[in-house]
Write a protein that holds these residues in place. Structure first.
Motif, short mmCIF file in Angstrom:
data_model
loop_
_atom_site.label_atom_id
_atom_site.label_comp_id
_atom_site.label_asym_id
_atom_site.label_seq_id
_atom_site.Cartn_x
_atom_site.Cartn_y
_atom_site.Cartn_z
N ASP A 90 -10.43 49.52 73.40
CA ASP A 90 -9.86 50.18 74.58
C ASP A 90 -8.61 50.97 74.20
O ASP A 90 -8.45 52.12 74.62
N LYS A 91 -7.75 50.38 73.39
CA LYS A 91 -6.55 51.09 72.97
C LYS A 91 -6.89 52.29 72.09
O LYS A 91 -6.24 53.34 72.18
N PHE A 92 -7.91 52.16 71.27
CA PHE A 92 -8.35 53.29 70.44
C PHE A 92 -8.82 54.45 71.31
O PHE A 92 -8.42 55.61 71.09
N HIS A 93 -9.66 54.15 72.30
CA HIS A 93 -10.17 55.21 73.16
C HIS A 93 -9.05 55.88 73.96
O HIS A 93 -9.11 57.09 74.23
N LYS A 94 -8.04 55.11 74.33
CA LYS A 94 -6.91 55.66 75.09
C LYS A 94 -5.84 56.29 74.21
O LYS A 94 -4.83 56.77 74.71
N GLU A 95 -6.07 56.27 72.89
CA GLU A 95 -5.12 56.81 71.90
C GLU A 95 -3.75 56.16 72.04
O GLU A 95 -2.71 56.81 71.97
N GLU A 96 -3.76 54.84 72.22
CA GLU A 96 -2.52 54.08 72.39
C GLU A 96 -2.13 53.28 71.14
O GLU A 96 -1.13 52.57 71.16
N LEU A 97 -2.90 53.41 70.08
CA LEU A 97 -2.61 52.64 68.87
C LEU A 97 -1.52 53.32 68.03
O LEU A 97 -1.57 54.52 67.79
N LYS A 98 -0.56 52.51 67.58
CA LYS A 98 0.46 53.01 66.67
C LYS A 98 0.00 52.93 65.22
O LYS A 98 0.48 53.69 64.38
N TYR A 99 -0.90 52.01 64.94
CA TYR A 99 -1.36 51.78 63.57
C TYR A 99 -2.87 51.60 63.59
O TYR A 99 -3.49 51.40 64.64
N THR A 100 -3.47 51.66 62.40
CA THR A 100 -4.91 51.49 62.27
C THR A 100 -5.32 50.06 62.60
O THR A 100 -4.65 49.10 62.22
N ARG A 101 -6.42 49.91 63.31
CA ARG A 101 -6.91 48.60 63.76
C ARG A 101 -7.19 47.67 62.58
O ARG A 101 -7.56 48.12 61.49
N PRO A 102 -7.06 46.37 62.80
CA PRO A 102 -7.40 45.41 61.74
C PRO A 102 -8.90 45.32 61.51
O PRO A 102 -9.70 45.58 62.42
N TYR A 103 -9.28 44.96 60.30
CA TYR A 103 -10.66 44.62 59.99
C TYR A 103 -10.83 43.12 60.17
O TYR A 103 -9.87 42.39 60.35
N LEU A 104 -12.08 42.65 60.10
CA LEU A 104 -12.32 41.22 60.26
C LEU A 104 -12.03 40.47 58.95
O LEU A 104 -11.29 39.49 58.93
N ILE A 105 -12.62 40.96 57.86
CA ILE A 105 -12.39 40.36 56.53
C ILE A 105 -12.09 41.50 55.57
O ILE A 105 -12.88 42.45 55.46
N GLU A 106 -10.97 41.40 54.85
CA GLU A 106 -10.65 42.41 53.83
C GLU A 106 -10.10 41.69 52.60
O GLU A 106 -9.19 40.88 52.68
N ILE A 107 -10.69 42.01 51.45
CA ILE A 107 -10.29 41.44 50.17
C ILE A 107 -9.95 42.58 49.22
O ILE A 107 -10.76 43.48 49.01
N LEU A 108 -8.73 42.55 48.62
CA LEU A 108 -8.26 43.61 47.74
C LEU A 108 -8.01 43.08 46.33
O LEU A 108 -7.59 41.93 46.16
N TYR A 109 -8.23 43.94 45.34
CA TYR A 109 -7.84 43.68 43.95
C TYR A 109 -8.27 42.27 43.49
O TYR A 109 -7.48 41.54 42.90
N SER A 110 -9.50 41.91 43.74
CA SER A 110 -9.94 40.54 43.48
C SER A 110 -11.25 40.52 42.71
O SER A 110 -11.87 41.57 42.47
N GLN A 111 -11.68 39.33 42.33
CA GLN A 111 -12.95 39.18 41.63
C GLN A 111 -13.56 37.81 41.94
O GLN A 111 -12.85 36.89 42.32
N GLN A 112 -14.88 37.75 41.80
CA GLN A 112 -15.66 36.55 42.12
C GLN A 112 -15.46 36.17 43.59
O GLN A 112 -14.82 35.17 43.92
N ILE A 113 -16.02 36.98 44.44
CA ILE A 113 -15.89 36.81 45.89
C ILE A 113 -17.27 36.57 46.49
O ILE A 113 -18.23 37.28 46.17
N GLN A 114 -17.37 35.59 47.38
CA GLN A 114 -18.62 35.28 48.07
C GLN A 114 -18.35 35.21 49.57
O GLN A 114 -17.45 34.50 50.03
N ILE A 115 -19.16 35.93 50.35
CA ILE A 115 -19.10 35.88 51.82
C ILE A 115 -20.53 35.69 52.30
O ILE A 115 -21.35 36.62 52.21
N THR A 116 -20.87 34.49 52.79
CA THR A 116 -22.26 34.17 53.06
C THR A 116 -22.43 33.28 54.29
O THR A 116 -21.53 32.55 54.69
N ASN A 117 -23.63 33.36 54.88
CA ASN A 117 -24.09 32.43 55.93
C ASN A 117 -23.09 32.29 57.06
O ASN A 117 -22.65 31.20 57.43
N LEU A 118 -22.75 33.43 57.66
CA LEU A 118 -21.82 33.49 58.78
C LEU A 118 -22.35 34.47 59.82
O LEU A 118 -23.15 35.35 59.52
N THR A 119 -21.87 34.30 61.05
CA THR A 119 -22.07 35.30 62.10
C THR A 119 -20.73 35.96 62.38
O THR A 119 -19.76 35.28 62.71
#
Length: 480
Positions: A177-206
């Motif tokens: 809603d805030k995005f559509h109204k152009e009311e955001l000051k910053y970029t929206r968060p993601y659900l899961i974000e992993i940076l500069y890493s190795q050996q990552i597993q994301i499985t069996n979730l909704t």
């Protein structure tokens, strides 16, 4: 993006029924993977842990009202001390666990019980502001910083996020809603974000209703993403499913995605910023994916691809009521390349496009990009594909003076919708060959003489990530 409104309306019931059926099937698959023995719940992971704790040990309350941000972070901070001694796992038991952003640690497993729901807080103060990614130069929603993701990690080794098909709910309507109204000051968060890493597993979730992208590994290698159900309203903004970004050696398989944007978007940075960082996405395998995305692509390559994209292998893909099958998005200013792309055994039902390549996707982070930085698009292979109820077979448009080359399409049957009044193929600034393709492709994709093209390429070797075994680990039933 646009899509035929008549198509969306006429197939909404079919989509809903299919979603219900596939959702049940996915649950059964996950349940079949989870065995209960001697009061232990088994699951598959890259590594098992010596130590365990449950969120309630750190003051967690699963009432859906109490904030658990401090409980999550306290638990993870405590468990981080066990990294040198076999690692640790944090158990999220049944309940609704409201939380803001929290950071992961190395040699760590986050395990969600099948009746556990992590609810993302809609309080902006629960999401610290972080710098833009170096390869983007700004946030995706606007200049400046971005809200940190709900589940975040950087410079990590050996991390597992898994469960018995537990749910992570981004409660994204507030942010949409805030995005559509152009009311955001910053970029929206993601659900899961992993940076500069190795050996990552994301499985069996909704994963449902992310404020923006659902899963975003970036500058990361050796990743397994498996058995995810990802859902967001088809009109929700930028709710991509899985976005590997400047990543190496990634395996995405057995996922079901309904999305307001691309189901899988392969990226590597934006214009001059991505060119400077220069980290490609490479060695990516995608298989057994089912996607519904009426306004976007099943698999998109770009548009932010300025670090390069190469060696992508996709197979056994099902697309339903989606805008396009595999889409390449680039433009002058992107630089780099999209090359060595291989797709086979793709089935599509009710599509606007089967093939879509665009050299004019003109979004830029700022005015500092170099319009002379032309991308190279070459060695793009499609084979053994079937589509029905399609509006346009192919819309392939390279860049004048910089054609897309080495396009190969073989053994493809496309049924054009009886309602379509469009030419089946539109081609410009491309070069390639076809064999056994119906309807007849454009003249820039000539049909080779019978027998001269046995079929487009698909690598026979395995990527390193494909041979990584998963161990049988367990969670004690006493935690539940």
């Amino acid at each position: 993006m646009e899509f035929c409104r008549r198509t969306k309306t006429s197939h909404i019931i079919a989509i809903a029924l299919l979603f219900f059926i596939l959702g049940l099937a996915n649950s059964r698959v996950v349940e079949s993977r989870k065995q209960r023995r001697s009061n232990l719940f088994d699951f598959q992971a890259i590594n098992c842990r010596k130590h365990s704790a449950v969120l309630t040990d750190f003051g967690g309350k699963g009432d859906g009202i109490t904030s658990n941000t401090k409980a999550f972070q306290s638990a993870i901070n405590h468990l981080s001390q066990f990294a040198p001694d076999g690692g640790a796992q944090l158990i999220v038991p049944p309940g609704k666990w409201l939380t803001g952003s929290f950071n992961l640690t190395s040699h760590f497993t986050l395990y969600l019980h099948q009746n556990a729901v992590i609810l993302a807080s809609q309080d902006e103060s629960e999401y610290p502001i972080i710098e833009p990614l170096a390869s983007y130069g700004r946030g995706r929603d606007g200049p400046g910083g971005r809200y940190i993701s709900l589940i975040f990690g950087t410079n990590l080794v050996d991390v597992v996020i898994t469960g018995g098909n537990g749910t992570i709910d981004g409660q994204g309507s507030y942010w949409w809603d805030k995005f559509h109204k152009e009311e955001l000051k910053y970029t929206r968060p993601y659900l899961i974000e992993i940076l500069y890493s190795q050996q990552i597993q994301i499985t069996n979730l909704t994963l449902i209703n992310s404020p923006s992208w659902h899963v975003h590994p970036v500058y990361t290698r050796d990743i397994i993403i498996q058995g995810l159900t990802i859902r967001a309203p088809v009109d929700s903004p930028n709710t991509d499913g899985i976005n590997p970004d400047s990543c190496t050696n990634t395996r995405i398989e057995d996922c079901f995605i309904v999305s307001g944007d691309d189901c899988i978007a392969v990226k590597s940075g934006w214009d001059e910023y991505g060119i400077k960082v220069g980290l490609p996405t490479q060695q990516l395998v995608i298989r057994r994916l089912t996607c519904i995305s009426p306004d976007s692509a099943v698999i998109a390559l770009g548009s932010e691809m300025s670090g390069g994209i190469k060696d992508v292998r996709a197979e056994d893909i099902t697309a339903i009521a989606s805008q396009s099958g595999v889409r390449i998005k680039t433009a002058p200013g992107r630089g780099a390349y999209v090359k060595d792309i291989y797709v086979r055994r793709m089935t599509m039902h009710t599509m606007k496009y089967v093939f879509w390549m665009a050299g004019s996707y003109g979004e830029h982070p700022d005015e500092g990009y170099d319009p002379k930085a032309l991308p190279v698009v070459q060695n793009i292979n499609f084979k053994d594909m079937v589509a029905e109820n399609v509006t346009i077979a192919g819309n392939l448009a390279g860049i004048e003076g910089d054609p897309f080359t080495g396009i190969c399409i073989s053994n493809v049957s496309i049924g054009i919708s009886s309602f379509s009044k469009k030419k089946p193929w539109n081609c410009s600034d491309i070069e390639g060959v076809t064999s056994n393709v119906s309807p007849q492709p454009c003249s820039l994709l000539p049909d080779n003489a019978p027998g001269s093209l046995k079929g487009c390429d698909f690598p026979e070797d395995q990527l390193p990530i494909e041979s990584v075994p998963l161990k049988t680990c367990s969670v004690a039933g006493k935690y539940f």
